[in-house]
Design an enzyme around this catalytic site. Sequence first.
Site, PDB file in Angstrom:
ATOM      1  N   SER A 183       0.842  -1.196   0.000  1.00 24.05           N
ATOM      2  CA  SER A 183       0.000   0.000   0.000  1.00 24.05           C
ATOM      3  C   SER A 183       0.874   1.242   0.000  1.00 24.05           C
ATOM      4  O   SER A 183       2.098   1.172  -0.155  1.00 24.05           O
ATOM      5  CB  SER A 183      -0.930   0.005   1.213  1.00 24.05           C
ATOM      6  OG  SER A 183      -0.173   0.063   2.411  1.00 24.05           O
ATOM      7  N   HIS A 190       8.020   4.199   2.253  1.00 25.87           N
ATOM      8  CA  HIS A 190       9.231   3.753   2.952  1.00 25.87           C
ATOM      9  C   HIS A 190      10.356   3.340   2.011  1.00 25.87           C
ATOM     10  O   HIS A 190      11.521   3.372   2.410  1.00 25.87           O
ATOM     11  CB  HIS A 190       8.894   2.570   3.877  1.00 25.87           C
ATOM     12  CG  HIS A 190       7.860   2.892   4.894  1.00 25.87           C
ATOM     13  ND1 HIS A 190       7.153   1.916   5.576  1.00 25.87           N
ATOM     14  CD2 HIS A 190       7.380   4.076   5.355  1.00 25.87           C
ATOM     15  CE1 HIS A 190       6.300   2.496   6.399  1.00 25.87           C
ATOM     16  NE2 HIS A 190       6.407   3.800   6.273  1.00 25.87           N
ATOM     17  N   GLY A 245       1.805   3.249   2.372  1.00 27.96           N
ATOM     18  CA  GLY A 245       2.794   3.337   3.440  1.00 27.96           C
ATOM     19  C   GLY A 245       4.100   2.654   3.069  1.00 27.96           C
ATOM     20  O   GLY A 245       5.190   3.218   3.232  1.00 27.96           O
ATOM     21  N   GLU A 246       4.001   1.427   2.559  1.00 29.27           N
ATOM     22  CA  GLU A 246       5.202   0.692   2.165  1.00 29.27           C
ATOM     23  C   GLU A 246       5.921   1.392   1.013  1.00 29.27           C
ATOM     24  O   GLU A 246       7.159   1.397   0.952  1.00 29.27           O
ATOM     25  CB  GLU A 246       4.838  -0.739   1.761  1.00 29.27           C
ATOM     26  CG  GLU A 246       4.498  -1.664   2.908  1.00 29.27           C
ATOM     27  CD  GLU A 246       3.081  -1.489   3.433  1.00 29.27           C
ATOM     28  OE1 GLU A 246       2.732  -2.133   4.420  1.00 29.27           O
ATOM     29  OE2 GLU A 246       2.323  -0.685   2.840  1.00 29.27           O
ATOM     30  N   PHE A 247       5.150   1.970   0.088  1.00 23.50           N
ATOM     31  CA  PHE A 247       5.761   2.715  -1.027  1.00 23.50           C
ATOM     32  C   PHE A 247       6.545   3.908  -0.499  1.00 23.50           C
ATOM     33  O   PHE A 247       7.681   4.172  -0.932  1.00 23.50           O
ATOM     34  CB  PHE A 247       4.683   3.180  -2.006  1.00 23.50           C
ATOM     35  CG  PHE A 247       5.203   4.103  -3.078  1.00 23.50           C
ATOM     36  CD1 PHE A 247       5.998   3.622  -4.102  1.00 23.50           C
ATOM     37  CD2 PHE A 247       4.901   5.460  -3.044  1.00 23.50           C
ATOM     38  CE1 PHE A 247       6.493   4.473  -5.078  1.00 23.50           C
ATOM     39  CE2 PHE A 247       5.388   6.318  -4.020  1.00 23.50           C
ATOM     40  CZ  PHE A 247       6.179   5.822  -5.042  1.00 23.50           C
TER      41      PHE A 247
END
EC number: 2.4.99.12
Length: 425
Positions: free
Chosen positions: A60, A66, A62-64
């Site tokens: 999602s 990071h 958030g991971e992108f």
Amino acid sequence: MSTYLYRFILYPLLFILAHIYALFNKKIRKALRKRYSVLGEARQIRKRSSARPVLIHTASMGEFEHVKPLIKTLKKRYNRPVIITFFSPSGFEFINNHEDVDGFLYLPFDFTQTVKKFYSILEPQMVIIAKHDVWINQVLVARKMNIPVYLINASLGATSSRTGWLARRILKPAYESLTGIYAISKDDAQTFKQYFNRAEVKAIGDTKFDQVLIRKEQALKKQLLPPGWERDAFVIVLGSIWKEDSAKILNPLKKLMKKYPKIKTIAVPHDPSKEFVSMLSKELNDIGVRLYSEVQKDFTERILLVDRIGILADLYKYAHLAFVGGSFKQGIHNVMEAAVYGIPVLYGPTHQNASEAVRLCKTGGGFVFNTAEEFENYVERFLLNEAERKVAGQKTQQFALDNINATEKLIKEWMGTVNLIPGSK
């Protein structure tokens, strides 16, 4: 045996149930529809460059966020095309473009032949999976096609659902087939070894720390609020809050704001839906609320209610104290976005999903509370004792700085295995 169970029973069943659920959910319906065209979209993206891309999967938004430092390094230093896949609509729908990304796609359906066609079209030099969104065929098909697959920013707590007996049986072939697992901490590395029979799992760190530092440097150059609103105030930022979080913190917050006119609050819902924003606005109206979308010049309201996404990490720069939401619901959100500014960070008991939240608490920069009264005590304590607040803030900032450089460590790991040469194709 578990691979056959997944391929011929579990995943087909999940596929059917998702389509049934989509009949009643517009967002899911749209995401499924896009997955039917993913191979055609992949062909169009592949035509943009003759060089083999690096394929990065992020569940999602958030991971992108990071992995942005890694994306930038691969693109700028090594001239690699970068293609991002998402599982969640919250990632795909809100990120239309990024200067260092050559294409965005939904992760294709995890059927063997579909995944094989997907890889055959894109011809990725390597596949990188961020955090935890590992799919069986996503990994097994890539390895059969001699494509290296790496799991980065990997975390696995002892209480994770992935450590359960059935989950381990299903996921074990994929985790055993990963070319490399790079965990965020030594504890997480050991847990992977214990539950998934990996001889080697390296504790590299989390690119999240690199990104929050970069984001901070960018945020300090931005003017997000009218100059002077925060002057001489004690600003509390409530980040990524859910209804369950607000039930714990709003009443004591209002009590304190009535007692101490110095307090100002920036409230940022995780999902700024009209219903939730309206509920928060009514709940806080006796103090005075201004929506962020309505801020055009100076305003006098002491509560700013943010009704848009994507700016929370920047808004923490105004904070003297932060509360990070999700910690009274399914799991805490990103504590490091606040910690990097050198402020105390408060959160609730549901934070075991984030290793950095657990570790931040141990350093003396994160503070866990369970009741409204405890929240009130913490806020009043840091408001009245500036020296104690600064000491706690120094600990949070040092914690963030001690954990940077995961991006460079990953690049060093891959130099010999995927032939990363600066400026090469």
